[in-house]
Scaffold this active site. Structure first.
Site, PDB file in Angstrom:
ATOM      1  N   CYS A 132       0.805  -1.226   0.000  1.00 53.93           N
ATOM      2  CA  CYS A 132       0.000   0.000   0.000  1.00 53.93           C
ATOM      3  C   CYS A 132       0.836   1.273   0.000  1.00 53.93           C
ATOM      4  O   CYS A 132       0.608   2.185  -0.795  1.00 53.93           O
ATOM      5  CB  CYS A 132      -0.947   0.006   1.200  1.00 53.93           C
ATOM      6  SG  CYS A 132      -0.140  -0.417   2.762  1.00 53.93           S
ATOM      7  N   GLN A 159       1.155   5.888   8.832  1.00 56.39           N
ATOM      8  CA  GLN A 159       0.250   4.878   8.326  1.00 56.39           C
ATOM      9  C   GLN A 159      -0.930   4.567   9.246  1.00 56.39           C
ATOM     10  O   GLN A 159      -0.790   4.493  10.471  1.00 56.39           O
ATOM     11  CB  GLN A 159       1.042   3.605   7.993  1.00 56.39           C
ATOM     12  CG  GLN A 159       2.053   3.844   6.870  1.00 56.39           C
ATOM     13  CD  GLN A 159       2.792   2.606   6.394  1.00 56.39           C
ATOM     14  OE1 GLN A 159       4.001   2.658   6.251  1.00 56.39           O
ATOM     15  NE2 GLN A 159       2.096   1.510   6.137  1.00 56.39           N
ATOM     16  N   HIS A 252      -3.126   6.440   4.450  1.00 61.17           N
ATOM     17  CA  HIS A 252      -1.698   6.581   4.737  1.00 61.17           C
ATOM     18  C   HIS A 252      -1.229   7.943   4.238  1.00 61.17           C
ATOM     19  O   HIS A 252      -1.624   8.380   3.159  1.00 61.17           O
ATOM     20  CB  HIS A 252      -0.883   5.523   3.980  1.00 61.17           C
ATOM     21  CG  HIS A 252      -1.002   4.133   4.525  1.00 61.17           C
ATOM     22  ND1 HIS A 252      -1.666   3.826   5.690  1.00 61.17           N
ATOM     23  CD2 HIS A 252      -0.511   2.957   4.056  1.00 61.17           C
ATOM     24  CE1 HIS A 252      -1.588   2.522   5.909  1.00 61.17           C
ATOM     25  NE2 HIS A 252      -0.908   1.970   4.937  1.00 61.17           N
TER      26      HIS A 252
END
Lengths: 352, 352
Positions: A132, A159, A252
């Site tokens: 990600c 995050q 994030h």
């Protein structure tokens, strides 16, 4: 669009946080589905999921589950992918795998469509979806690389817990509630479920995501370093990462420092490049306090970029703030984008 | 220690978040106080504060308040310092100012005792206490500079709300509680009280601390850049900062990338340097998941350093994770340390 066939799609890990978003994304992008198979561990099998108004029963994932499947989206952990992705491929499916199991395999393309869609032409049945935090960063870096050249990247991440699944979101919320009430909390899960120690995430910042490697970097940091070089086809790029988990539910954020090849570039040039970049939404008007924030990125597929500044001491240095919903562009959205791209390029065989 | 006199100490902003910690620190360090004067704005005057078992009434700060004062610790905002610090100096007090009012004044030393205590010898009545995020960083950088030389610093901060005062802590807590209950929240204060827009801090990360400058950097980022160069006597040092506010009550964290002058330095050498450094507590055992975290730094005067790693692509590059309680070493503790240092060096005149 008229040449697009209909496909038998399987989602492995359908009850998880990413699996759930994969289904939303298949709906949102109106993916051409002839048949949908929802798979999970034995533990979650039997659950009911509604997709486009129709109820499906989740089945336990087994090798035979993939008979007749055209494309299988995996997001049920690395060990499931290692065991079942080859079984799916053996049965003629193309696998888009959202775990780290195959990402650094030289025979497996690691794809972010805005960056290296071309790599989809050279797969052996499995295509890996990157980590990600890597995905959102390379979407922002690619237009810079193309126009200005890229020498060096130093990233510090901020995050969200959603990357660690439904139970991590639950832990953040219940822990936060307990702390506000002055109650004792006993962390059970974060920073890493399988690691020795657990720390509170509520009102904290934990500089550990995934387990530590012998070199002192975490596995999450190594993913960002290695995957960025592979996706961008730049083994020579200098990349370093520090990955930190925050009390944020979803989204994030990344503080990214880059050094470009070209001299004399201005902040406005970089801003203009990113304004026109595929997959990027520019949010960068400091005078109006407009910049990306994770709370407002949740549920959106874009990679938001702002706080673009030329370094004051380094002519080739620039700073960016990059935010995206880690479950969407960082996982589900990118996986479905890959499947869509395969379909549009005629690279998904229709067997039904 | 037997040569230490007793001093008349004034605390300006005694009812604020930092003022409160100044009083705790004066107690903790057993500062030799003959008389204590607690000052505040007219609004907070009249409040009672207990110090070492004795009750004091807070008085409104006026020029006359400083008659007979030996050392005045200011933390009531830049405009109060601009107005009253010269009045205190005029009356013979030495001012330790914890606002940004005088920090970049070439006639005012900006001091972190572990780094540039020597600058205390050249003051004109006012000594500036640096910005919280700068202080903890330079404590970690100084031993590196001394042993290895320092060329470049890129820092991304993870800052607590306590730096914005009691009301910001209240906003974080009440907002978090409301969000957990699914209620609407209306941000009133953060990121910057006096700025146009306010955003939720609960479950968010806001890449703005203090107001924006014309160059796209925030004032907080410029403080880190300029103050670091001044404190370390290194106008040529390349420094860049990205400052971010987090849903953390107390304790700033910093992801710091540095480039040193010396070649071939190892992670273990750097770790060893920081283990022995004044004011630093090393917390760096990745194999035991030991690293600094803000939740555990709260209430402690140390600068905690961990996650020390040599960059994988850059021989002279290193990464550090630096955490400290922003109200203590970042503000109150450092201010009282400065006063102590002046006293020990005989630089505080005793007029009583």
């Amino acid at each position: 669009m008229s040449t697009i066939n209909q496909y038998h799609v399987a989602v492995v890990g359908a009850t998880g946080a990413v699996g759930e978003q994969m289904l939303h994304t298949l709906e949102a992008l109106d993916f051409p589905i002839s048949q949908l198979t929802l798979l999970s561990s034995a533990r979650s099998a039997g659950k009911k999921i509604v997709f486009k108004g129709q109820e499906y029963t989740v089945q336990e994932a087994k090798p035979e589950s993939f008979e007749g499947v055209d494309v299988a989206l995996f997001s049920a952990g690395g060990s499931v992918s290692k065991q079942l992705a080859p079984e799916a491929v053996k049965r003629g499916a193309i696998v888009v795998d959202n775990t780290s199991a195959y990402r650094m395999d030289p025979n497996v393309p690691l794809v972010v469509p805005e960056v290296n869609e071309v790599d989809l032409h050279n797969h052996n049945g499995i295509i890996a979806n990157p980590n990600c935090s890597t995905i959102q960063m390379v979407v922002a870096l690619e237009p810079i690389k193309k126009a200005l050249g890229l020498k060096k990247v130093v990233v510090s991440t901020y995050q969200a817990v959603s990357g660690a699944g439904h139970s991590a979101i639950e832990e953040l919320k219940s822990q936060t509630d307990a702390m506000l009430k002055g109650e004792e909390v006993e962390p059970q899960l974060l920073p890493v479920k399988g690691d020795k120690k657990h720390y509170p995430i509520a009102f904290n910042a934990i500089p550990q995501i995934d387990v530590f490697q012998d070199n002192g970097f975490t596995y999450e940091e190594m993913k960002m370093i290695n995957e960025t070089k592979k996706i961008m086809h730049m083994p020579e790029l200098k990349v370093a990462a520090t990955c930190v988990r925050l009390p944020v539910v979803a989204g994030h954020s990344e503080s990214v420092y880059v050094e470009v090849e070209k001299e004399g570039v201005t902040t406005e040039e970089l801003r203009s490049l990113l304004r026109d970049a595929e997959g990027v939404t520019l949010e960068d008007q400091p005078e109006e306090q407009i910049y990306p924030m994770p709370l407002f990125a949740e549920g959106k597929p874009d990679v938001f970029v702002g706080r673009i500044r030329k370094d004051l001491d380094e002519d080739k240095g620039f700073h960016l703030w990059v935010v995206s919903d880690n479950l969407l562009k960082g996982a589900a959205w990118n996986s479905v984008q890959i499947a869509w791209s395969l379909a549009k390029q005629g690279l998904l065989s229709k067997k039904a």
